[in-house]
Design a protein around this motif. Structure first.
Motif, PDB file in Angstrom:
ATOM      1  N   MET A   1      45.052  51.143  42.878  1.00 44.90           N
ATOM      2  CA  MET A   1      44.801  49.451  44.119  1.00 44.90           C
ATOM      3  C   MET A   1      44.026  48.560  43.323  1.00 44.90           C
ATOM      4  N   THR A   2      44.822  47.511  42.840  1.00 43.58           N
ATOM      5  CA  THR A   2      44.263  46.301  43.123  1.00 43.58           C
ATOM      6  C   THR A   2      43.702  45.746  43.865  1.00 43.58           C
ATOM      7  N   ALA A   3      42.672  44.817  43.773  1.00 39.97           N
ATOM      8  CA  ALA A   3      41.352  44.046  44.268  1.00 39.97           C
ATOM      9  C   ALA A   3      42.457  43.595  45.224  1.00 39.97           C
ATOM     10  N   ASN A   4      43.293  42.497  45.240  1.00 40.18           N
ATOM     11  CA  ASN A   4      44.536  42.397  46.408  1.00 40.18           C
ATOM     12  C   ASN A   4      44.850  42.725  47.172  1.00 40.18           C
ATOM     13  N   MET A   5      45.723  44.022  46.922  1.00 40.52           N
ATOM     14  CA  MET A   5      45.541  44.843  47.496  1.00 40.52           C
ATOM     15  C   MET A   5      45.416  45.080  48.807  1.00 40.52           C
ATOM     16  N   GLU A   6      43.666  45.906  48.047  1.00 41.79           N
ATOM     17  CA  GLU A   6      43.011  46.165  49.364  1.00 41.79           C
ATOM     18  C   GLU A   6      42.353  45.314  49.614  1.00 41.79           C
ATOM     19  N   PHE A   9      45.832  45.020  52.812  1.00 41.00           N
ATOM     20  CA  PHE A   9      45.553  46.204  53.915  1.00 41.00           C
ATOM     21  C   PHE A   9      44.379  45.967  54.359  1.00 41.00           C
ATOM     22  N   GLU A  10      43.342  45.759  54.171  1.00 41.02           N
ATOM     23  CA  GLU A  10      41.828  45.728  55.191  1.00 41.02           C
ATOM     24  C   GLU A  10      42.207  44.119  55.497  1.00 41.02           C
ATOM     25  N   GLU A  11      42.522  43.779  55.940  1.00 38.32           N
ATOM     26  CA  GLU A  11      42.639  42.448  56.364  1.00 38.32           C
ATOM     27  C   GLU A  11      44.346  42.835  57.130  1.00 38.32           C
ATOM     28  N   THR A  12      45.252  43.356  56.931  1.00 39.25           N
ATOM     29  CA  THR A  12      45.871  44.466  57.898  1.00 39.25           C
ATOM     30  C   THR A  12      45.273  45.081  58.892  1.00 39.25           C
ATOM     31  N   ARG A  13      44.464  46.105  58.838  1.00 43.52           N
ATOM     32  CA  ARG A  13      43.971  46.874  59.467  1.00 43.52           C
ATOM     33  C   ARG A  13      42.493  45.943  60.995  1.00 43.52           C
ATOM     34  N   ARG A  14      42.425  45.084  59.720  1.00 40.75           N
ATOM     35  CA  ARG A  14      41.278  43.431  61.381  1.00 40.75           C
ATOM     36  C   ARG A  14      42.596  43.821  61.860  1.00 40.75           C
TER      37      ARG A  14
END
Length: 175
Positions: A1-6, A9-14
């Protein structure tokens, strides 16, 4: 997984966590459609008995998105679920008021019943402390009506186009 995708996903969870914290249990214990009918007879729109979330609306939510989350698929006037909710706005200010089912949205502009008056005086957007101009960059923003007569004329024109056929049939049958 690329840094942008990570990051995405983290922003969506936040954001999901922020929304859940803001909403809390505000959707629990809301009146059913049948109970909302009783409220309507008392001149109370359904949304006026809903629990308002504590704190500020998460900054990543637009006013309409905040209304969608808080209303959780329920019409602000009658608590109906399962139907498409329409964005209701004030024709004088052009500001979004709340989300209504098709039936309530159609009736809202033509009604002076106490529940409709109370809804206009304290709509869900005011309850949440959000403000947004109705419309978009693509199709334009709602321009406030210049005066009440202009707004009423627009409602009469809309009603005539919707119900003109029906009214004409009743007129012919009564003669």
């Amino acid at each position: 997984m690329t840094a942008n995708m990570e990051w995405a996903f983290e922003e969506t969870r936040r954001r999901d966590v922020a929304e859940r914290e803001w909403l809390g249990s505000t959707a629990e214990g809301r009146p059913t459609f049948a109970e909302a009918k009783v409220l309507d007879r008392q001149g109370i729109p359904s949304c006026h008995v809903w629990q308002v979330p504590a704190g500020e609306v998460p900054p990543h939510l637009s006013a309409i998105d905040a209304l969608r989350r808080w209303q959780a698929g329920a019409c602000a006037l009658c608590s109906a679920h399962g139907s498409r909710l329409l964005v209701d706005h004030c024709h004088q200010s052009g500001l979004v008021r709340g989300l209504l089912c098709t039936s309530c949205n159609t009736a809202e502009g033509l009604q002076s019943a106490p529940a409709f008056v109370a809804y206009r005086e304290r709509p869900p957007a005011v309850m949440l402390g959000v403000e947004e101009q109705y419309g978009s960059l693509w199709d334009g923003f709602a321009a406030p009506a210049r005066n009440k007569d202009e707004r009423n004329a627009a409602h009469v024109d809309a009603a005539a186009s919707l119900f003109g056929d029906i009214a004409a049939r009743f007129h012919l049958e009564s003669e």
